[in-house]
Design a protein around this motif. Sequence first.
Motif, PDB file in Angstrom:
ATOM      1  N   VAL A 110       0.618  -0.973   0.232  1.00 34.40           N
ATOM      2  CA  VAL A 110       0.008  -0.032   0.321  1.00 34.40           C
ATOM      3  C   VAL A 110       1.313   1.026   0.393  1.00 34.40           C
ATOM      4  N   ILE A 111       0.928   2.011  -0.986  1.00 31.92           N
ATOM      5  CA  ILE A 111       1.257   3.239  -1.070  1.00 31.92           C
ATOM      6  C   ILE A 111       1.063   4.237   0.002  1.00 31.92           C
ATOM      7  N   GLY A 112       2.471   4.760   0.236  1.00 31.55           N
ATOM      8  CA  GLY A 112       2.683   5.705   1.538  1.00 31.55           C
ATOM      9  C   GLY A 112       2.647   7.260   1.235  1.00 31.55           C
ATOM     10  N   PRO A 209       4.638   3.872   3.098  1.00 28.99           N
ATOM     11  CA  PRO A 209       4.015   1.924   2.836  1.00 28.99           C
ATOM     12  C   PRO A 209       4.305   1.140   3.429  1.00 28.99           C
ATOM     13  N   VAL A 210       3.286  -0.348   3.518  1.00 25.85           N
ATOM     14  CA  VAL A 210       3.641  -1.427   4.101  1.00 25.85           C
ATOM     15  C   VAL A 210       3.288  -2.498   3.253  1.00 25.85           C
ATOM     16  N   GLY A 235      -5.756   3.308   0.805  1.00 26.04           N
ATOM     17  CA  GLY A 235      -5.333   2.297   2.437  1.00 26.04           C
ATOM     18  C   GLY A 235      -6.593   1.416   2.580  1.00 26.04           C
ATOM     19  N   HIS A 236      -6.371   0.164   3.803  1.00 24.04           N
ATOM     20  CA  HIS A 236      -7.265  -0.346   3.751  1.00 24.04           C
ATOM     21  C   HIS A 236      -6.521  -1.236   4.774  1.00 24.04           C
ATOM     22  N   ASP A 237      -7.991  -2.168   5.472  1.00 23.27           N
ATOM     23  CA  ASP A 237      -7.830  -2.362   6.902  1.00 23.27           C
ATOM     24  C   ASP A 237      -6.355  -3.277   6.928  1.00 23.27           C
ATOM     25  N   ALA A 242      -0.994  -5.374   8.582  1.00 27.85           N
ATOM     26  CA  ALA A 242       0.079  -5.281   8.070  1.00 27.85           C
ATOM     27  C   ALA A 242       1.402  -4.997   8.240  1.00 27.85           C
ATOM     28  N   ALA A 243       0.930  -3.145   8.692  1.00 26.85           N
ATOM     29  CA  ALA A 243       2.042  -2.112   9.717  1.00 26.85           C
ATOM     30  C   ALA A 243       2.185  -2.942  11.090  1.00 26.85           C
TER      31      ALA A 243
END
Length: 295
Positions: A110-112, A209-210, A235-237, A242-243
């Motif tokens: 996922v984009i930072g 990002p993650v 962004g998503h759950d 992941a983070a």
Amino acid sequence: MREAGLEVARDEAGNLFGRRGDARVLTGSHLDSVPNGGRFDGALGVVAGIEAADRLRETPLAVVAFRAEETGPMGSRRLEELPEAFVELHIEQGPVLERLGEPLGIVTGVIGQARGTVTFEGQAAHAGTTPMEERADALVEAARFVLHVRESARDGARATVGALEIEPGATNVVPERVTVSVDARAPTAESLDALIESIGFEPTWRLDPVAMSGPPLAALRAVLPGAPELVSGAGHDAMVLAAAGVPTGMLFVRSLNGGVSHCPDELSSAEDISLAMDALTETIARVSESDTAGV
Ligand SMILES: [Zn+2]
């Protein structure tokens, strides 16, 4: 959930779970939406999780409907216990898969994101009496900067100026001070650093990002060999889990109508959803059998 053979419970944060046995794998998404939103964003991932649970009657697993993904406070940020692995099925909410002619895509990360403002100082002056060559017009400088921001975004990066504050903000006064918002996004921490430097601003807020990883990502790649791999611009759950260090995989289903989302024209086809269901079911089965979940 009960019809799919799951035990239903709700946690303190308001997340709804359906569990079976000693569940190592969690799947699901969110049920809330935006005002005037579509039918697929979030809800599809919850329904798909329940369907997968129904198909995998012998597999210990858990399905979640996360609370308040769109509005917050996000339920996925307040899990009492982290799963060993998480898989989320979600619509793409963009045009990439439709343009590629592909029904499904594997999310690699996922984009930072970084946000801040830049202020330009000039000199307020009379619009009629001040010669053009003697002006210090803050808005003209800011306008050059807006173009520079746009040109700084390359290789999957995105950079946007969405708000300007002009002082004094009068038709007949040369602008003295302009504050420009900057929203910069890039797929890796390094490319986000490079983008921030290229634009030339001090972020006041940053979200790194993650990456998707571990058995869920490996299982998706095994189940869908050759499927396009994408970086999610939203962004998503899955990003939250992941983070938090949970090995996470995310499967995108093609969005039709040019990829529109957060509006009633949001659409994915029954055929694509059926393919996604098969892939999700197979992925969960593989992850729950892998003895590396959680590593
Ligand atoms: Zn969503």
